[in-house]
Design a protein around this motif. Sequence first.
Motif, PDB file in Angstrom:
ATOM      1  N   PRO A  67       0.823  -1.200   0.000  1.00  0.00           N
ATOM      2  CA  PRO A  67       0.000   0.000   0.000  1.00  0.00           C
ATOM      3  C   PRO A  67       0.854   1.245   0.000  1.00  0.00           C
ATOM      4  CG  PRO A  67       0.157  -0.930   2.185  1.00  0.00           C
ATOM      5  CD  PRO A  67       0.842  -1.904   1.260  1.00  0.00           C
ATOM      6  N   PHE A  69       2.328   4.388   1.632  1.00  0.00           N
ATOM      7  CA  PHE A  69       2.559   4.821   2.996  1.00  0.00           C
ATOM      8  C   PHE A  69       2.985   6.282   3.028  1.00  0.00           C
ATOM      9  CE2 PHE A  69       2.626   0.359   3.740  1.00  0.00           C
ATOM     10  CZ  PHE A  69       2.290   0.193   5.064  1.00  0.00           C
ATOM     11  N   THR A 218       2.724   5.411  10.977  1.00  0.00           N
ATOM     12  CA  THR A 218       2.512   5.685   9.565  1.00  0.00           C
ATOM     13  C   THR A 218       1.070   5.350   9.175  1.00  0.00           C
ATOM     14  OG1 THR A 218       3.306   3.471   9.038  1.00  0.00           O
ATOM     15  CG2 THR A 218       4.909   5.277   8.895  1.00  0.00           C
ATOM     16  N   ALA A 220      -1.230   3.805   6.169  1.00  0.00           N
ATOM     17  CA  ALA A 220      -1.216   3.030   4.925  1.00  0.00           C
ATOM     18  C   ALA A 220      -2.510   3.300   4.180  1.00  0.00           C
ATOM     19  CB  ALA A 220      -1.083   1.547   5.224  1.00  0.00           C
ATOM     20  N   TYR A 222      -4.860   1.945   1.214  1.00  0.00           N
ATOM     21  CA  TYR A 222      -5.150   0.806   0.352  1.00  0.00           C
ATOM     22  C   TYR A 222      -6.218   1.192  -0.668  1.00  0.00           C
ATOM     23  CZ  TYR A 222      -2.799  -2.158   3.823  1.00  0.00           C
ATOM     24  OH  TYR A 222      -1.878  -2.721   4.670  1.00  0.00           O
ATOM     25  N   ALA A 237       5.370  -4.218   6.372  1.00  0.00           N
ATOM     26  CA  ALA A 237       5.319  -2.766   6.547  1.00  0.00           C
ATOM     27  C   ALA A 237       5.882  -2.372   7.907  1.00  0.00           C
ATOM     28  CB  ALA A 237       3.877  -2.275   6.421  1.00  0.00           C
ATOM     29  N   TRP A 239       4.917  -0.124  10.718  1.00  0.00           N
ATOM     30  CA  TRP A 239       3.705   0.573  11.146  1.00  0.00           C
ATOM     31  C   TRP A 239       3.992   1.710  12.102  1.00  0.00           C
ATOM     32  CZ3 TRP A 239      -0.392  -0.730   8.314  1.00  0.00           C
ATOM     33  CH2 TRP A 239      -0.386  -1.981   7.707  1.00  0.00           C
TER      34      TRP A 239
END
Length: 337
Positions: A67, A69, A218, A220, A222, A237, A239
């Motif tokens: 995704p 970020f 962060t 993300a 989608y 990822a 996070w």
Amino acid sequence: MKKILLFLACFLLLAALACNWLSVPRTEAPAGPPAFIPPTEGLPPVTQPEQAATSTPLPAVTATIPPAFTPTPLPVPSSVTAPAEAATLAPPLNTGSPYAVILVAQNDSLNVRQAAGTSSTVVEQLPAQATGIHLTGREAAMDGDRWVEIQRSGGGTGWVNAIYLAEYVSPQTFCADQRVTALIDDLDSALSASDGEKLSALVSPAHGLNLHYLRAGTVANYSPAEARFVFTSEYVANWGIHPGSGMDVKGTFHGEVLPTLLDLFNASYEMHCSDIVTGGTTYITSWPYEYRNINFYSLVKPGSPGVELDWRTWLAGVEYVDGKPYLFALMHFFWEP
């Protein structure tokens, strides 16, 4: 005297024989330079590495698309990264519904321009919390961004980047909309079954799904296409930093995020419309200002009796696209030391 002559005769005879022996050619000696054998002769053939590579098929690229970020806690894009032709594939404009400004910081404003594109003259600025914006139905693709024409408050028209607009629905109308509770039930079903196709159909086609796993981590984003693969993708990822351990939290969606969502949906959770409800925090909880015109539900798993601190809250933000509710954001709260 005879002995001397005999000696001389023998000497001359031996000298003649020696000369004849030296004149015979020596055939065992090489007649020219030696023949060199190329160093590769007799060696086994070299295996070409690209032949071995073709024996193992590559995985499908779309199944592991990560995704988008952003390192900041809130997704405030400066531009749309979709190609210009995406404007023709974007969700239809709902000219019968008023729009509102979103994704603009509290002390910032949204520029209204004379024509589509950032090079055009600014003719008006809309506050970050503006509502009651009406579209004319005209749109254009410029430098990969989708621009829409709006009716200006003082008369005339202007153009804004469509990423900063969403259909406006009042909190009262939102909380009375049974389609929203059905949407959350469908989210529960999609997550429980790890059904990517079903989850994809729930995600906003206009803005995607902004996932805040850690409140200060962060974010993300989608897209519907990316949401289709979250249950199988092995993309790891970062996070953000865990508030308890101080360590980076890294993992896949299905390995790190999904268990906390299922922990809520598998419990007897509560739903609270347009109100943030938690089990008690050591920090201030808030719905991001940039989401001011996006309505939400608090989905709350209460703490266990005698433990209390194992409560969990997920806020589910909902955006309307062409009059239909879709998932816009998920934000996670839990007890922090």
